[in-house]
Scaffold this active site. Structure first.
Site, mmCIF file in Angstrom:
data_model
loop_
_atom_site.group_PDB
_atom_site.id
_atom_site.type_symbol
_atom_site.label_atom_id
_atom_site.label_comp_id
_atom_site.label_asym_id
_atom_site.label_seq_id
_atom_site.Cartn_x
_atom_site.Cartn_y
_atom_site.Cartn_z
ATOM 1 N N GLY A 30 1.448 5.420 1.022
ATOM 2 C CA GLY A 30 1.409 6.100 2.308
ATOM 3 C C GLY A 30 2.641 5.855 3.157
ATOM 4 O O GLY A 30 2.721 6.336 4.285
ATOM 5 N N GLY A 70 0.822 -1.199 0.000
ATOM 6 C CA GLY A 70 0.000 0.000 0.000
ATOM 7 C C GLY A 70 0.858 1.251 0.000
ATOM 8 O O GLY A 70 1.991 1.257 0.474
ATOM 9 N N HIS A 126 -0.021 1.320 9.345
ATOM 10 C CA HIS A 126 -1.255 1.593 8.612
ATOM 11 C C HIS A 126 -2.250 2.423 9.414
ATOM 12 O O HIS A 126 -3.457 2.336 9.202
ATOM 13 C CB HIS A 126 -1.908 0.273 8.155
ATOM 14 N N PRO A 135 7.647 42.226 22.029
ATOM 15 C CA PRO A 135 8.324 41.592 23.170
ATOM 16 C C PRO A 135 9.700 42.178 23.446
ATOM 17 O O PRO A 135 10.105 42.313 24.607
ATOM 18 C CB PRO A 135 8.423 40.124 22.753
ATOM 19 N N SER A 142 18.436 38.438 19.343
ATOM 20 C CA SER A 142 18.728 39.104 20.612
ATOM 21 C C SER A 142 20.209 39.086 20.948
ATOM 22 O O SER A 142 20.745 40.066 21.481
ATOM 23 C CB SER A 142 17.938 38.435 21.737
#
Length: 570
Positions: A58, A56, A221, A547, A436
């Site tokens: 995937g 299969g 699966h 921030p 920063s």
């Protein structure tokens, strides 16, 4: 369901077309879901045993990703998580079969076994010499339990590699099949899922997990595992995966193995590296010799987060076949050699600071410690703000800078404030990256340069503050209104300087500077960002203060508070 697809019905053809389009060594069988070597019918290819695998879809990059010299001759794809048809397998066999025959390598799922076996039977009736090897490397299931048998998992890729090398050596079909069966019998795999996956045709996950849950011992699966448990640290997770594999293979001190750490589809490469490092360490702790190791995406379950660990016992011959050259889309080009230890080169020690160390009761030290304490305490708040409008790392970055400075404070020079600021700048640029780090490092360095005078006074500190802000502006390119830390820094520096023009009260000047910084930070909530972390979110940043500007107000307040507290002034 969010997936980069056209329609669920054409996922597999579209996917295979893309794979073949980007690899000129591959071709796609017309009207079929078979990826094969473009030279499959050339004499050189027909002069060796042909290898076919599949199943299969995937599981990408499996199986088409392993088609190429030294591995598979063809891969047969079914629909997502559905075995290919008998006729599709038979078409692949007829296409690549030569005088030396065909070996089918099949993962142990009922549909795959039935369709590949029937295709083999038909091919034999047509005079094609075919053998089939079934891989069942899943140690989560008992070998003889009440189930359809152990499943074939990511370890199947190692069988492809061993068998492909044997075929490339010119071995007979019987010899190639024997090499594949021997490898499959010396192989174990265990997997863990951190999330489910979604089959395009179904449109919803196959199971659900809480944030602190994982599924142990699952297949590929989208089905649940053999048990559900709590999420644990990577080292403990690796132990839970390795222990049953080692027990099943009966490995002991002196055993030689190859290790495959496989991404189930949705885990980051960095996580796989952490798992691989832990797996190598734990195998070595058991005196098992790790001859080869790979970490990556080899055989997946769509977008499922998690991993599997496969261990293959090796000898010299099997190791040579794992090292044999191959050219495919997915097999790693490197040989998987493992270093004895992580090589680390120590940097030369920096020169020792000159002059006396910073006194424990000095005003400068009290101010520095106050700033560091404030930034560490504010980490959650800054992180929350930055997650709304940026990448969420500001709180951690400034807290890391504060921890670094605190850890090295006793070694800083105290012969002048300028030397102290230089030392702080060096710490910040070493321990903090991102945006920063360099911004605060340049601010401290420029301030140190401006402050490098004999017995600096309040006006000198003001000039240093202004110089630091100028450094930030030059390095980052920001001005007032761009919605960055400059919106708080520059008004504060200007107010500090103006106040000291009229009075030598440093604490009052700081209070005025803090008020202007707070006003500037508040104003950023009404600005559309043009630079910095928020520029990528545009108007979605409106309503949330920048921030970086908020951080400026926090450390300015800490400086003011430290100077107003009772204590010695030096």
């Amino acid at each position: 369901m969010k997936k980069l697809i056209n329609e669920p019905a054409v996922v597999v053809p579209d996917m295979l077309a893309g794979l073949v389009l980007l690899n000129p060594a591959l071709a796609l069988l017309r009207d079929g879901l078979v990826v094969h070597r473009a030279d499959a019918r050339e004499p050189a290819a027909l002069d060796s045993v042909a290898l076919i695998s599949g199943g299969g879809s995937g599981h990408e990059p499996a199986h088409g990703g392993y088609v190429g010299p030294g591995m598979l001759s063809a891969a047969v794809a079914g629909e997502v998580f559905i075995s290919p048809s008998t006729d599709a397998v038979l078409a692949a066999v007829r296409l690549v079969a030569g005088p030396r025959g065909v070996l089918l390598i099949v993962k142990n799922y009922t549909g795959d076994r039935l369709n590949f076996a029937l295709a083999a039977e038909i091919a034999r009736s047509e005079g094609i010499d075919v053998e089939m090897v079934v891989v069942a490397d899943d140690v989560a299931l008992s070998a003889d339990g009440p189930h359809a048998g152990r499943r074939g998992l990511a370890g199947t890729v190692l069988v492809h590699k061993v068998a492909g090398a044997a075929a490339a050596e010119g071995r007979s079909l019987a010899e190639v099949a024997a090499a594949a069966r021997s490898a499959a019998a010396s192989l174990g795999t265990m997997g863990v899922a951190l999330s489910p996956c979604t089959v395009p045709a179904a449109g919803q996950p196959g199971f659900s997990l809480a944030d602190d849950e994982v599924e142990w011992g699952l297949g590929i699966h989208g089905e649940p595992g053999v048990r559900r448990g709590a999420l644990v640290r990577a080292g403990e997770l690796v132990n839970e995966l390795l222990t049953p594999v080692i027990g099943d293979l009966r490995l002991g001190a002196g055993s030689r193995v190859a290790l495959l750490v496989n991404n189930l589809g949705g885990s980051a490469a960095g996580e796989l590296s952490i798992v691989a490092s832990a797996a190598v360490a734990q195998l070595r702790a058991r005196q098992i010799v790790v001859e080869r190791a790979w970490a990556g995406t080899f055989l997946t379950a769509l977008e499922m987060a998690g991993c599997s660990i496969s261990v293959l016992e090796v000898d010299d011959e099997r190791l040579r076949r794992l090292d044999a050259p191959t050219r495919t889309s997915a097999w790693p080009s490197h040989l998987g050699r493992v270093q004895d230890a992580v090589p680390e080169v120590a940097l030369p020690e920096p020169p020792a600071p000159r002059g006396p160390a910073l006194a424990a009761d000095s005003t400068l030290r009290r101010v520095v410690e106050a700033v560091c304490d404030r930034l560490q305490a504010a980490e959650p708040r800054l992180t929350e703000l930055d997650q709304q409008v940026g990448d969420g790392d500001l709180g951690d970055s400034l807290a890391r800078a504060a921890r670094g400075i605190t850890a090295e404070l006793d070694g800083y020079p105290a012969d002048s404030p300028a030397a102290l600021l230089r030392a702080m700048s060096a710490t910040v640029r070493r321990v903090v990256g991102g945006t920063s780090g360099p911004m605060y490092a340049i601010a401290l360095l420029r301030a140190a340069i401006a402050l490098d005078v004999e017995s600096p006074g309040a006006v000198d500190w003001s000039r240093a503050f202004t110089a630091g802000v100028a450094g930030v502006r030059e390095l980052g390119g920001a001005t007032i209104g761009d919605r960055t830390m400059v919106d708080a820094l520059q008004p504060a520096a200007e107010a500090f300087a103006r106040h000291l023009d009229e009075s030598d009260d440093v604490v009052a000047a700081l209070a005025t500077a803090l008020q202007r910084a707070e006003a500037g930070a508040a104003e950023t909530a009404r600005l559309t960002p043009r630079l910095g972390r928020s520029s990528y979110v545009g108007e979605r940043a409106l309503g949330v203060p920048d921030p970086g500007a908020v951080a400026v107000t926090l450390w300015l307040a800490a400086v003011r508070d430290a100077l107003t507290e009772p204590g010695p002034r030096r």
